[in-house]
Design an enzyme around this catalytic site. Structure first.
Site, PDB file in Angstrom:
ATOM      1  N   GLY A  15      12.084 -43.288  -4.332  1.00 36.27           N
ATOM      2  CA  GLY A  15      11.544 -41.935  -4.250  1.00 36.27           C
ATOM      3  C   GLY A  15      12.626 -40.886  -4.396  1.00 36.27           C
ATOM      4  N   ASN A  16      12.350 -39.684  -3.883  1.00 31.71           N
ATOM      5  CA  ASN A  16      13.279 -38.561  -4.045  1.00 31.71           C
ATOM      6  C   ASN A  16      14.655 -38.851  -3.468  1.00 31.71           C
ATOM      7  OD1 ASN A  16      11.437 -36.936  -5.351  1.00 31.71           O
ATOM      8  ND2 ASN A  16      10.759 -35.894  -3.502  1.00 31.71           N
ATOM      9  N   CYS A 132      17.681 -35.694   8.756  1.00 32.67           N
ATOM     10  CA  CYS A 132      18.299 -34.543   8.095  1.00 32.67           C
ATOM     11  C   CYS A 132      18.683 -33.480   9.118  1.00 32.67           C
ATOM     12  CB  CYS A 132      17.360 -33.970   7.045  1.00 32.67           C
ATOM     13  SG  CYS A 132      15.768 -33.364   7.669  1.00 32.67           S
ATOM     14  N   PRO A 166       5.803 -37.844   1.431  1.00 29.92           N
ATOM     15  CA  PRO A 166       4.956 -38.625   2.338  1.00 29.92           C
ATOM     16  C   PRO A 166       5.740 -39.365   3.404  1.00 29.92           C
ATOM     17  CG  PRO A 166       5.004 -39.581   0.116  1.00 29.92           C
ATOM     18  CD  PRO A 166       5.618 -38.234   0.021  1.00 29.92           C
ATOM     19  N   ARG A 169       6.678 -36.830   6.164  1.00 34.62           N
ATOM     20  CA  ARG A 169       5.492 -36.423   6.918  1.00 34.62           C
ATOM     21  C   ARG A 169       4.983 -37.549   7.815  1.00 34.62           C
ATOM     22  NH1 ARG A 169       3.425 -31.609   4.724  1.00 34.62           N
ATOM     23  NH2 ARG A 169       4.549 -31.008   2.829  1.00 34.62           N
TER      24      ARG A 169
END
Length: 314
Positions: A15-16, A132, A166, A169
């Site tokens: 993913g990102n 983060c 996702p 979250r």
């Protein structure tokens, strides 16, 4: 450094975060080379990009990674999936002697903030990169605690809603629990609390972090200010977009007007307020996604240091 002197790494999670981390490894790493990009969606952009860059790929998860011809050469693996998936990944990787850098809130291994405690965890088989918000704020808590007793520290991490995928979250509860625990164990506060805010503003705003520390009223304000500035410079060495938004602020909470702190009670003292901004490097993600950039930058800094220690030990 020649390619043979670099250690191969795998990134689990296309993913990102995984894709940005791959680009950082390929562009910026001193001691690493890409050995594999691992996902579970054959159509993901991350796997497609890795394939175009000549990186071995698999869409069959951890099983596919173990089955790759070059798996035996992989010494370090980043897990950029989810807290729920990490335990199974770690179990497989530990059986094969692969060091694990965990970018999820699973926290199987010790919490690591590179500028604070990486040196003492270089030999750990699994390290956790906290969150983060933790990477951005715990260095500040530690900077204050180096000067004064921090009775309570509270951090608020505000990130662009668009930067929260996702995985983020789904892990909100784990974010607050992991960050709060690391504020105490790594930041050295006596009590800690973490709050995350998903900011829906358009255009998207950069990551903003606020750190509040409660210290004794007679703490040396100038020493705290200098310690915070030094720490910001140290973090910015591997996260160039990390900066103070304004000077450190101090507010006296008098004995005659104490404030109520949950879990502690009514307290007085000196409130230290630090306001931060994190701009992403925009390697793969937008510049406003500083929350993701600080995680990948911190993970790369940790992996490079671990790799250097392994190469030296050869």
């Amino acid at each position: 450094m020649t390619k043979s002197q670099r250690l191969q790494v795998a990134i689990i999670g296309s993913g990102n975060i995984g894709t940005d981390l791959m680009i950082k490894v390929m562009r910026n790493s001193k001691h690493l080379s890409m050995g594999a990009m691992v996902g579970i969606d054959a159509a993901s952009d991350g796997l497609a990009r890795a394939g175009r860059l000549g990186v071995p790929v698999t869409h069959e998860g951890i099983t596919g990674l173990v089955g790759l011809p070059n798996f035996g050469d992989i010494r370090i693996a980043f897990d950029a999936t989810s807290a729920g998936a990490h335990a199974g990944h770690n179990e497989v990787l530990q059986r094969h002697g692969v060091k694990v850098i965990d970018l999820t809130p699973a926290a199987i291994g010790p919490y690591v903030i590179p500028v604070v405690n990486l040196e003492e965890q270089l030999s750990s088989p699994n390290i956790n990169m906290v969150t983060c918000g933790g990477q951005a704020t715990i260095p500040i808590v530690r900077a204050v605690s180096q000067i004064a007793r921090v009775r309570y520290a509270e951090i608020v991490a505000s990130i662009a809603s668009k930067s929260a995928g996702p995985g983020t979250r789904a892990n909100i509860d784990e974010f607050t629990e992991t960050t709060s625990a690391a504020i105490v164990s790594v930041g050295r506060a006596e009590h800690g609390k973490a709050i995350i805010v998903l900011n829906p503003a358009e255009p998207s705003l950069m990551m903003r972090d606020t750190v509040f520390c409660l210290v004794d009223a007679d703490a040396d304000q100038e020493a705290i200010r200098l310690s915070v500035r030094d720490m910001v410079r140290s973090v910015a060495a591997y996260v160039p977009g990390y900066r103070l938004k304004q000077d450190v602020q101090f507010d006296v909470i008098p004995d005659k007007a104490p404030v109520n702190v949950p879990g502690i009670g009514r307290v007085s003292g000196l409130k230290v307020s630090v306001f931060l901004e994190v701009e992403g490097a925009a390697h793969y993600l937008p510049a406003y996604a500083g929350n993701l950039d600080i995680m990948t930058s911190a993970a790369l800094a940790a992996a490079d240091k671990i790799a250097a220690s392994l190469i030296t030990a050869r």
